[in-house]
Design an enzyme around this catalytic site. Structure first.
Site, short mmCIF file in Angstrom:
data_model
loop_
_atom_site.label_atom_id
_atom_site.label_comp_id
_atom_site.label_asym_id
_atom_site.label_seq_id
_atom_site.Cartn_x
_atom_site.Cartn_y
_atom_site.Cartn_z
N HIS A 188 -14.88 -6.76 -4.21
CA HIS A 188 -13.86 -6.78 -3.16
C HIS A 188 -12.91 -7.95 -3.34
O HIS A 188 -11.73 -7.87 -2.99
CB HIS A 188 -14.55 -6.88 -1.80
N LYS B 297 -11.72 6.59 1.16
CA LYS B 297 -12.41 6.82 2.43
C LYS B 297 -11.91 8.11 3.07
O LYS B 297 -10.73 8.44 3.01
CB LYS B 297 -12.17 5.64 3.37
N ARG C 71 -10.25 -6.89 -5.69
CA ARG C 71 -9.32 -6.02 -4.96
C ARG C 71 -8.35 -6.86 -4.14
O ARG C 71 -7.13 -6.63 -4.15
CB ARG C 71 -10.13 -5.09 -4.06
N HIS D 147 -4.92 2.22 2.40
CA HIS D 147 -5.06 1.96 3.82
C HIS D 147 -4.29 3.00 4.62
O HIS D 147 -3.13 3.29 4.31
CB HIS D 147 -4.53 0.57 4.18
N TYR E 107 -5.32 -7.63 5.62
CA TYR E 107 -6.14 -7.70 4.41
C TYR E 107 -5.52 -8.60 3.35
O TYR E 107 -6.22 -9.19 2.53
CB TYR E 107 -6.30 -6.28 3.86
N ARG F 255 -11.51 0.19 -4.61
CA ARG F 255 -12.80 -0.24 -4.08
C ARG F 255 -13.89 -0.01 -5.12
O ARG F 255 -13.77 0.86 -5.98
CB ARG F 255 -13.14 0.51 -2.80
#
Length: 313
Positions: A259, A188, A262, A285, A294, A164
């Site tokens: 993005h 994250k 990615r 993820h 995705y 990211r």
């Protein structure tokens, strides 16, 4: 603790719950500042709606009817499905916290339902376009200009690793393992993972560290891997500009944000035969379902696998 706007029209008893909820997220939630800000905004909206229905309202007055009525107003005002879905998630987190802290004796959002947000996929580069973008960045860095060397590293690493943009900007010098060609990435929820990168990205990194970074480094650089023109850690806005300018220099390529690189990386991994769980690990993820939504696999790839695997192909 971050305080609410004192001019906001929210009764103090309800404002206290909002403040303490935000403090809980900051200390224990493992969420980004952006996510916490969104949760605060959503919950504030709900509590303001509760106060508007009853000037003497207390948190115990928050029930399923209020939640449904509040969401219905969001829809009626034209809020996008993604926005309504996010607000529903925010409220569920809030009411769950209210129950755990014994401010409510039951969770009014337990039976709250909302339409799922549409998951839209960003534009993606074809493999040939990706190579042209990387070649464009390499050509721009041929004169060893420090900024051009940095810009090449940006696009090479984003595409090579699929990380990211925030993860890229957060990389420090000691997050690079040049011998094994892997990055230590903090994603994250402050989760750490190891992500590989290829030879071209390694070459771009080496050139940047030898001939680029020393010319931009300053007293404010610290351990940051990528620097802005003034020597501080590069920010996401600068990275987005670099990606936009580099990609649009290639005729026919879609205008991408970081993005999009990615997503291109994940798509090309799958088209090259990578296992979905490997792609999940690379992207960071927590759920395989997220990776399935995705990424997408080309029709040609699906047909090739079908012809190889199905006995009646």
């Amino acid at each position: 603790m971050t305080r609410d706007d004192p001019n906001a029209a929210l009764p103090r008893p309800l404002a206290v719950h909002l403040e303490e909820f935000a403090e809980h997220l900051e200390l224990h939630g493992g969420r980004s500042k952006h996510t916490i800000r969104a949760y605060r905004t959503d919950v504030r909206s709900l509590l303001e709606y509760l106060a508007a229905t009853n000037s003497d309202a207390h948190i115990a007055d928050l029930d399923l009817d209020i939640l449904r009525s509040w969401l219905a107003r969001q829809v009626a005002s034209g809020a996008a499905r993604t926005t309504v879905a996010r607000r529903t998630s925010s409220v569920r987190t809030f009411t769950g916290w209210l129950v755990r802290t014994e401010r409510l004796d039951h969770d009014p959002a337990a039976r709250l339902a909302s339409a799922r947000a549409h998951r839209t996929l960003p534009a993606v580069l074809h493999a040939e376009q990706a190579l042209e973008v990387m070649e464009s960045a390499r050509s721009g860095a041929a004169q060893l200009d420090p900024v051009a060397l940095r810009d090449r590293v940006i696009v090479e690493l984003l595409y090579a690793s699929g990380i990211r943009v925030g993860e890229l900007c957060g990389l420090d010098l000691d997050d690079i393992d040049a011998e094994r060609r892997v990055l230590r990435v903090i994603g994250k929820g402050d989760k750490e993972r190891t992500v590989p990168y290829g030879v071209p990205a390694a070459e771009a990194l080496d050139s940047w560290l030898r001939s680029g970074r020393p010319h931009l480094a300053s007293a404010t650089s610290g351990p940051a891997l990528l620097l802005g023109k003034r020597g501080g850690r590069i920010d996401q806005r600068q990275v987005r500009t670099v990606v936009h300018e580099t990609v649009t220099a290639v005729p026919g390529a879609p205008d991408l944000a970081p993005h999009g690189l990615r997503h291109s990386a994940a798509t090309h991994l799958l088209e090259g035969g990578a296992d979905l769980r490997v792609v999940q690990e690379v992207l960071g993820h927590s759920s395989l379902a997220t990776t399935q939504l995705y990424t997408h696999v080309s029709v040609a790839r699906l047909r090739a696998v079908h012809e190889q695997a199905h006995p009646r192909a």
